[in-house]
Write a protein that holds these residues in place. Structure first.
Motif, PDB file in Angstrom:
ATOM      1  N   ASP A  36      23.137   3.898  18.023  1.00  0.00           N
ATOM      2  CA  ASP A  36      23.042   3.325  16.677  1.00  0.00           C
ATOM      3  C   ASP A  36      22.371   4.321  15.719  1.00  0.00           C
ATOM      4  N   ASP A  37      22.824   4.334  14.451  1.00  0.00           N
ATOM      5  CA  ASP A  37      22.336   5.316  13.481  1.00  0.00           C
ATOM      6  C   ASP A  37      20.818   5.256  13.280  1.00  0.00           C
ATOM      7  N   SER A  38      20.255   4.036  13.238  1.00  0.00           N
ATOM      8  CA  SER A  38      18.811   3.926  13.014  1.00  0.00           C
ATOM      9  C   SER A  38      18.023   4.540  14.162  1.00  0.00           C
ATOM     10  N   HIS A  39      18.452   4.293  15.376  1.00  0.00           N
ATOM     11  CA  HIS A  39      17.792   4.907  16.525  1.00  0.00           C
ATOM     12  C   HIS A  39      18.151   6.378  16.629  1.00  0.00           C
ATOM     13  N   GLY A  40      19.390   6.701  16.248  1.00  0.00           N
ATOM     14  CA  GLY A  40      19.816   8.098  16.273  1.00  0.00           C
ATOM     15  C   GLY A  40      18.998   8.969  15.346  1.00  0.00           C
ATOM     16  N   SER A  41      18.567   8.419  14.203  1.00  0.00           N
ATOM     17  CA  SER A  41      17.758   9.201  13.262  1.00  0.00           C
ATOM     18  C   SER A  41      16.397   9.555  13.866  1.00  0.00           C
ATOM     19  N   ILE A  42      15.843   8.658  14.679  1.00  0.00           N
ATOM     20  CA  ILE A  42      14.561   8.946  15.344  1.00  0.00           C
ATOM     21  C   ILE A  42      14.751  10.052  16.378  1.00  0.00           C
ATOM     22  N   LEU A  43      15.838   9.968  17.137  1.00  0.00           N
ATOM     23  CA  LEU A  43      16.124  11.012  18.127  1.00  0.00           C
ATOM     24  C   LEU A  43      16.350  12.349  17.443  1.00  0.00           C
ATOM     25  N   LYS A  44      17.015  12.322  16.283  1.00  0.00           N
ATOM     26  CA  LYS A  44      17.274  13.555  15.544  1.00  0.00           C
ATOM     27  C   LYS A  44      15.964  14.188  15.081  1.00  0.00           C
ATOM     28  N   GLU A  45      15.046  13.371  14.559  1.00  0.00           N
ATOM     29  CA  GLU A  45      13.754  13.882  14.114  1.00  0.00           C
ATOM     30  C   GLU A  45      12.954  14.447  15.286  1.00  0.00           C
ATOM     31  N   PHE A  46      13.038  13.785  16.443  1.00  0.00           N
ATOM     32  CA  PHE A  46      12.343  14.270  17.638  1.00  0.00           C
ATOM     33  C   PHE A  46      12.915  15.626  18.060  1.00  0.00           C
ATOM     34  N   ALA A  47      14.245  15.728  18.082  1.00  0.00           N
ATOM     35  CA  ALA A  47      14.887  16.980  18.484  1.00  0.00           C
ATOM     36  C   ALA A  47      14.548  18.102  17.510  1.00  0.00           C
ATOM     37  N   LEU A  48      14.532  17.796  16.209  1.00  0.00           N
ATOM     38  CA  LEU A  48      14.184  18.798  15.197  1.00  0.00           C
ATOM     39  C   LEU A  48      12.744  19.279  15.362  1.00  0.00           C
ATOM     40  N   ALA A  49      11.835  18.346  15.598  1.00  0.00           N
ATOM     41  CA  ALA A  49      10.424  18.707  15.766  1.00  0.00           C
ATOM     42  C   ALA A  49      10.232  19.589  16.997  1.00  0.00           C
ATOM     43  N   PHE A  50      10.880  19.233  18.111  1.00  0.00           N
ATOM     44  CA  PHE A  50      10.752  20.035  19.333  1.00  0.00           C
ATOM     45  C   PHE A  50      11.322  21.430  19.111  1.00  0.00           C
ATOM     46  N   SER A  51      12.527  21.507  18.534  1.00  0.00           N
ATOM     47  CA  SER A  51      13.177  22.798  18.370  1.00  0.00           C
ATOM     48  C   SER A  51      12.391  23.712  17.435  1.00  0.00           C
ATOM     49  N   SER A  52      11.856  23.138  16.361  1.00  0.00           N
ATOM     50  CA  SER A  52      11.097  23.950  15.409  1.00  0.00           C
ATOM     51  C   SER A  52       9.835  24.518  16.037  1.00  0.00           C
ATOM     52  N   GLU A  53       9.070  23.674  16.722  1.00  0.00           N
ATOM     53  CA  GLU A  53       7.811  24.127  17.312  1.00  0.00           C
ATOM     54  C   GLU A  53       8.045  25.038  18.511  1.00  0.00           C
ATOM     55  N   ALA A  54       9.035  24.696  19.341  1.00  0.00           N
ATOM     56  CA  ALA A  54       9.332  25.528  20.511  1.00  0.00           C
ATOM     57  C   ALA A  54       9.831  26.903  20.089  1.00  0.00           C
ATOM     58  N   SER A  55      10.643  26.958  19.041  1.00  0.00           N
ATOM     59  CA  SER A  55      11.151  28.241  18.548  1.00  0.00           C
ATOM     60  C   SER A  55      10.006  29.135  18.098  1.00  0.00           C
ATOM     61  N   ALA A  56       9.017  28.522  17.443  1.00  0.00           N
ATOM     62  CA  ALA A  56       7.888  29.303  16.942  1.00  0.00           C
ATOM     63  C   ALA A  56       6.957  29.752  18.056  1.00  0.00           C
ATOM     64  N   LEU A  57       6.591  28.837  18.928  1.00  0.00           N
ATOM     65  CA  LEU A  57       5.617  29.142  19.973  1.00  0.00           C
ATOM     66  C   LEU A  57       6.186  30.064  21.054  1.00  0.00           C
ATOM     67  N   ALA A  58       7.406  29.757  21.527  1.00  0.00           N
ATOM     68  CA  ALA A  58       7.992  30.515  22.640  1.00  0.00           C
ATOM     69  C   ALA A  58       8.875  31.661  22.172  1.00  0.00           C
ATOM     70  N   ASP A  59       8.964  31.856  20.853  1.00  0.00           N
ATOM     71  CA  ASP A  59       9.756  32.947  20.289  1.00  0.00           C
ATOM     72  C   ASP A  59      11.188  32.933  20.821  1.00  0.00           C
ATOM     73  N   CYS A  60      11.818  31.763  20.737  1.00  0.00           N
ATOM     74  CA  CYS A  60      13.197  31.617  21.188  1.00  0.00           C
ATOM     75  C   CYS A  60      13.956  30.764  20.175  1.00  0.00           C
ATOM     76  N   HIS A  61      15.270  30.816  20.240  1.00  0.00           N
ATOM     77  CA  HIS A  61      16.075  30.070  19.272  1.00  0.00           C
ATOM     78  C   HIS A  61      16.523  28.757  19.911  1.00  0.00           C
ATOM     79  N   VAL A  62      15.904  27.666  19.506  1.00  0.00           N
ATOM     80  CA  VAL A  62      16.231  26.338  20.030  1.00  0.00           C
ATOM     81  C   VAL A  62      17.021  25.589  18.964  1.00  0.00           C
ATOM     82  N   LYS A  63      18.223  25.182  19.328  1.00  0.00           N
ATOM     83  CA  LYS A  63      19.086  24.500  18.362  1.00  0.00           C
ATOM     84  C   LYS A  63      19.144  23.014  18.693  1.00  0.00           C
ATOM     85  N   PRO A  64      18.674  22.157  17.796  1.00  0.00           N
ATOM     86  CA  PRO A  64      18.728  20.712  18.074  1.00  0.00           C
ATOM     87  C   PRO A  64      20.141  20.179  17.946  1.00  0.00           C
ATOM     88  N   TYR A  65      20.431  19.108  18.666  1.00  0.00           N
ATOM     89  CA  TYR A  65      21.730  18.460  18.566  1.00  0.00           C
ATOM     90  C   TYR A  65      21.677  17.501  17.375  1.00  0.00           C
TER      91      TYR A  65
END
Length: 625
Positions: free
Chosen positions: A162-191
């Motif tokens: 569902d879109d409402s739940h999907g938006s939460i998953l999207k925000e979680f994926a974006l937050a992980f990818s952004s922080e992981a990319s910075a800390l681990a110096d790698c390119h993490v692409k969220p779905y």
């Protein structure tokens, strides 16, 4: 990487620069392992225990890539646990049993949050920290249950989020990818597309209805706790097939691979064309070593069987208990799945002796051929200077049949080895023990197939009662002929004079002159479909009798699939299936006359498995010091 992210990484990097290595790494270093291989071992085993890492290092002591700086690939998945997971696993199992394996079976049930990305071994711990920190941040707003709706098409079946739940998953994926990319110096692409949980993918269209019926048995509102899990895989073998060893194999030659039962082997389909029949070349997941191994010692495994789970974050939700209503739902699901598969389950417990009087078609691959053992130069090994046949090994046939043309024609039309003759007779005796009534025998014109048919009939004690009908249309896909021409087969007269029990009055439904060199896959599929249907039409359908067809490794798929109503495989998939067919491999189809269809069931006899027996010279090792 953005400037702000670069600054953040530099800040964190400086903060951790003076930090001592992890306890696991420190323990490995004190054992004398180099830092780069110790970090590689920890990354390959999920940084769980010192024992796992040490075992990996010892197993990979002969791995030629041990010192290569090749990082693992990582992905972040959201995985269901609890009752929903159990029902999904039941669907996985039942859909595979009823409709065969599709692309979804390669991986466990999951929702992709971040697809695969690379991360250097020494920076993997930053991914763990990120998962914990982002998980803690999103846990309070994570939905107690995720809304799933079933979606189906001709090649895909799954749950959309569902879109409402999907938006939460999207925000979680974006937050992980952004922080992981910075800390681990790698390119993490969220779905960021439509989040989904795949049930089936790339299946045959005629299976869609069955798969949908099974999927409707799953209650998407079932009890579930969601877990964000970080997995890794070896990036070198992404497009390889994965095999699982069924038996132990000890190498007979230096270029062969040692395997243990349960070992996982990476096999590149594009590198198998020049490998000897019945063998594959692969790389061991356990040891990293590469070599040849017998293909019939293996079975197909799932792609994710070699993946490693590193860390997971369990989202805290309200406590749930299996209520009586949920338990009843669980029982109902199991009952519905059983009902949906009643007709198919009957074939799984098929007993040949107890079936009603039905026709059957038994398709058998020929026995061991002489060039399979002694190579393409086998004929040179057994001919003297004046062209006479001399048996150089007991596995060579005692004689060769007489031909009006040159004996060199056997190079393209090789006979069975003595072991091949024994195999064929053994199968015939096993069929006799099971009281199988063979009414008609058809054979490819290849000598090895005719010999196999003859010795199977001898084992059945039918060689004086049933004659072999030589059908040119049963010959294998001509594209696979190394000579690029149609072999010059022995004539009916030559076969009869060599004491083969041939039906000389039979006229093939596909003339030998119609076989063309290097035919296309579509032409081969069409030929096979026409020939099997003409054979079925020509044979009597009264009573319980078996039509025996002796052909090639390709025959098992090309003659049974059109009979039971399945479309042809893709040519690349077909080639890989054929490579796994051993000598005397067989398939059995049974007619359901009242429904005007055929079904594939268990063959009437057990499989024939045996090991290699290398050439032996008593002078080597016995007489020499």
């Amino acid at each position: 990487m953005a400037v702000a992210e670069a600054q953040l990484y530099a800040k964190v990097s400086n903060k951790h620069r003076s930090k001592s290595p992890s306890g696991l790494l420190e323990s490995l270093l004190t054992k004398g392992f180099p830092a780069h291989t110790a970090q590689k071992a920890l990354a390959a085993t999920g940084q769980k225990t010192i024992e796992d890492a040490t075992k990996w290092l010892h197993s990979h002591c002969n791995d030629p890539s041990l010192d290569d700086p090749i990082p693992q690939e990582y992905a972040l998945y959201l995985c269901p646990t609890g009752c929903l997971h159990n029902h999904l696993e039941e669907f996985w199992k039942e859909s595979k049993r009823q409709c065969g394996k599709n692309r979804a079976h390669e991986v466990f049930p999951h929702i992709t949050l971040c697809d695969f990305f690379t991360c250097e071994d020494q920076k993997v711990e930053f991914l763990y920290d990120t998962l914990k920190r982002v998980g803690d941040s999103f846990s309070p707003c994570f939905p107690p249950s995720i809304s799933l709706s079933l979606h189906a098409s001709t090649s895909y079946l799954g749950f959309f989020i569902d879109d409402s739940h999907g938006s939460i998953l999207k925000e979680f994926a974006l937050a992980f990818s952004s922080e992981a990319s910075a800390l681990a110096d790698c390119h993490v692409k969220p779905y960021l597309k439509q989040f989904h949980l795949t049930l089936a993918h790339k299946f045959y269209p005629h299976h869609q209805k069955t798969l949908e019926q099974l999927a409707k048995c799953i209650n998407p509102k079932e009890t579930c706790q969601w877990v964000a899990a970080l997995y890794s895989r070896d990036m070198r073998f992404v497009h390889y097939q994965t095999l699982r060893a069924l038996f132990q194999y000890k190498p007979q030659n230096i270029d062969e691979l040692m395997i243990k039962a349960g070992d996982l082997i990476y096999v590149d389909p594009t590198q198998q064309s020049n490998v000897s029949e019945g063998w594959v070349i692969g790389t061991s997941h356990r040891t990293g070593c590469r070599g040849f191994l017998p293909e019939n010692y293996t079975e197909r495994a799932n792609e994710s069987d070699t993946w490693v789970k590193h860390r997971e974050y369990v989202f805290a939700t309200a406590s749930r208990f299996l209520t009586q209503t949920e338990n009843e739902s669980n029982v109902k699901l199991h009952r519905e799945v059983q009902n949906a598969s009643t007709s198919r389950s009957a074939t799984d417990v098929f007993s040949f002796q107890n079936t009603s009087l039905r026709r059957g078609v038994l398709v058998i691959c020929h026995g061991e051929r002489i060039d399979q053992v002694f190579g393409k130069s086998w004929l040179q090994q057994c001919l003297t200077a004046d062209g006479k046949y001399c048996r150089p090994d007991l596995n060579f046939p005692s004689t060769l049949p007489k031909r009006k043309d040159s004996v060199k024609q056997f190079e393209c039309d090789p006979p069975l080895s003595c072991c091949g003759i024994f195999q064929s007779r053994l199968i015939g005796e096993a069929l006799l023990d099971q009281e199988v009534t063979v009414s008609n025998v058809y054979s490819s014109p290849a000598l090895r197939c005719i010999q196999t048919a003859q010795h199977v009939l001898q084992g059945l004690r039918l060689d004086d009662k049933v004659k072999i009908r030589v059908e040119p249309g049963l010959f294998e896909w001509t594209k696979w002929e190394a000579s690029k021409v149609i072999p010059d087969f022995m004539t009916m007269r030559e076969l009869a004079e060599a004491s083969y029990k041939i039906d000389t009055s039979y006229r093939g439904s596909f003339p030998l002159s119609s076989l063309v060199p290097s035919e296309s896959y579509e032409e081969y599929v069409s030929r096979s479909s026409v020939v099997i249907k003409q054979i079925i039409t020509a044979c009597s359908s009264n009573g319980k009798c078996v039509i025996l067809i002796v052909g090639h490794g390709s025959s098992l798929a090309s003659f049974t699939r059109p009979l039971i109503g399945l479309p042809a495989r893709d040519s690349s998939d077909f080639a890989q299936v054929v490579r796994k067919v051993p000598s005397l491999g067989m398939c059995f189809c049974e007619e359901i006359k009242e429904e005007n269809k055929w079904q594939m069931v268990n063959p009437p006899v057990k499989t024939l498995t045996h090991g290699a027996n290398a050439a032996f010279n008593w002078r080597n090792g016995i007489m020499e010091d």
